[in-house]
Design a protein around this motif. Sequence first.
Motif, PDB file in Angstrom:
ATOM      1  N   ILE A  78       0.846  -1.163  -0.051  1.00  0.00           N
ATOM      2  CA  ILE A  78       0.187  -0.023  -0.231  1.00  0.00           C
ATOM      3  C   ILE A  78       1.076   1.179   0.150  1.00  0.00           C
ATOM      4  N   ALA A  79       1.968   1.038   0.696  1.00  0.00           N
ATOM      5  CA  ALA A  79       2.718   2.575   0.911  1.00  0.00           C
ATOM      6  C   ALA A  79       3.378   2.737  -0.500  1.00  0.00           C
ATOM      7  N   ALA A  80       3.876   1.459  -1.043  1.00  0.00           N
ATOM      8  CA  ALA A  80       4.605   1.543  -2.440  1.00  0.00           C
ATOM      9  C   ALA A  80       3.489   2.148  -3.720  1.00  0.00           C
ATOM     10  N   ALA A  81       2.245   1.848  -3.425  1.00  0.00           N
ATOM     11  CA  ALA A  81       1.497   2.229  -4.332  1.00  0.00           C
ATOM     12  C   ALA A  81       1.025   3.862  -4.337  1.00  0.00           C
ATOM     13  N   VAL A  82       0.891   4.184  -3.069  1.00  0.00           N
ATOM     14  CA  VAL A  82       0.855   5.718  -2.693  1.00  0.00           C
ATOM     15  C   VAL A  82       1.903   6.520  -3.011  1.00  0.00           C
ATOM     16  N   SER A  83       3.114   5.739  -2.749  1.00  0.00           N
ATOM     17  CA  SER A  83       4.318   6.585  -3.283  1.00  0.00           C
ATOM     18  C   SER A  83       4.508   6.570  -4.657  1.00  0.00           C
ATOM     19  N   ALA A  84       3.861   5.749  -5.712  1.00  0.00           N
ATOM     20  CA  ALA A  84       3.838   5.732  -7.003  1.00  0.00           C
ATOM     21  C   ALA A  84       2.848   6.653  -7.421  1.00  0.00           C
ATOM     22  N   CYS A  85       2.246   7.182  -6.528  1.00  0.00           N
ATOM     23  CA  CYS A  85       1.262   8.304  -7.139  1.00  0.00           C
ATOM     24  C   CYS A  85       1.805   9.561  -6.787  1.00  0.00           C
ATOM     25  N   GLY A  86       2.870   9.542  -6.161  1.00  0.00           N
ATOM     26  CA  GLY A  86       3.282  11.073  -5.972  1.00  0.00           C
ATOM     27  C   GLY A  86       3.645  11.052  -4.621  1.00  0.00           C
ATOM     28  N   TYR A  87       3.212  10.542  -3.708  1.00  0.00           N
ATOM     29  CA  TYR A  87       3.263  11.209  -2.378  1.00  0.00           C
ATOM     30  C   TYR A  87       4.395  10.181  -1.591  1.00  0.00           C
ATOM     31  N   SER A  88       4.857  10.826  -0.576  1.00  0.00           N
ATOM     32  CA  SER A  88       5.998  10.469   0.185  1.00  0.00           C
ATOM     33  C   SER A  88       5.487   9.246   1.475  1.00  0.00           C
ATOM     34  N   ALA A  89       6.444   8.567   1.599  1.00  0.00           N
ATOM     35  CA  ALA A  89       5.938   7.511   2.859  1.00  0.00           C
ATOM     36  C   ALA A  89       5.882   8.456   4.168  1.00  0.00           C
ATOM     37  N   GLU A  90       6.435   9.691   4.266  1.00  0.00           N
ATOM     38  CA  GLU A  90       5.971  10.589   5.461  1.00  0.00           C
ATOM     39  C   GLU A  90       4.494  11.097   5.422  1.00  0.00           C
ATOM     40  N   GLN A  91       4.081  11.100   4.252  1.00  0.00           N
ATOM     41  CA  GLN A  91       2.595  11.849   4.230  1.00  0.00           C
ATOM     42  C   GLN A  91       1.672  10.741   4.530  1.00  0.00           C
ATOM     43  N   ILE A  92       1.983   9.433   4.669  1.00  0.00           N
ATOM     44  CA  ILE A  92       0.964   8.441   5.083  1.00  0.00           C
ATOM     45  C   ILE A  92       0.984   8.515   6.569  1.00  0.00           C
TER      46      ILE A  92
END
Length: 116
Positions: A78-92
């Motif tokens: 899930i974190a990798a998918a959100v990162s692929a959308c342009g967000y950083s892991a710190e924003q999760i």
Amino acid sequence: MHQPVTDNPFVIMIINMVIVFAVLIVIWGLIELTHQLDPTKKKADPPAAEPARPAAAPASAPKASASTGMSAETVAVIAAAVSACGYSAEQIHAIRPAEQPAWRTYARTSGMRTAR
């Protein structure tokens, strides 16, 4: 009296198709011209000489909590998918299943109505 030039349906079809495609080509040209003259278009940045930085390590993904019951692999995906959308892991901030009480209620009521 005016007589038709031809009664051949294939000649009439070809003439009509030429007219339709000519109009489509003119419209396409106008669209391309509009795209080139568009004043609101963002200017292209010069390409950066620096190579792209590598993706964030899966270790920076948020940790799975015992209350969610998700495995570490699921959280990493899930974190990798959100990162692929342009967000950083710190924003999760949190990963939790979406609550859908209406769906759950519908399933329960339809299950009661169904004869087994």
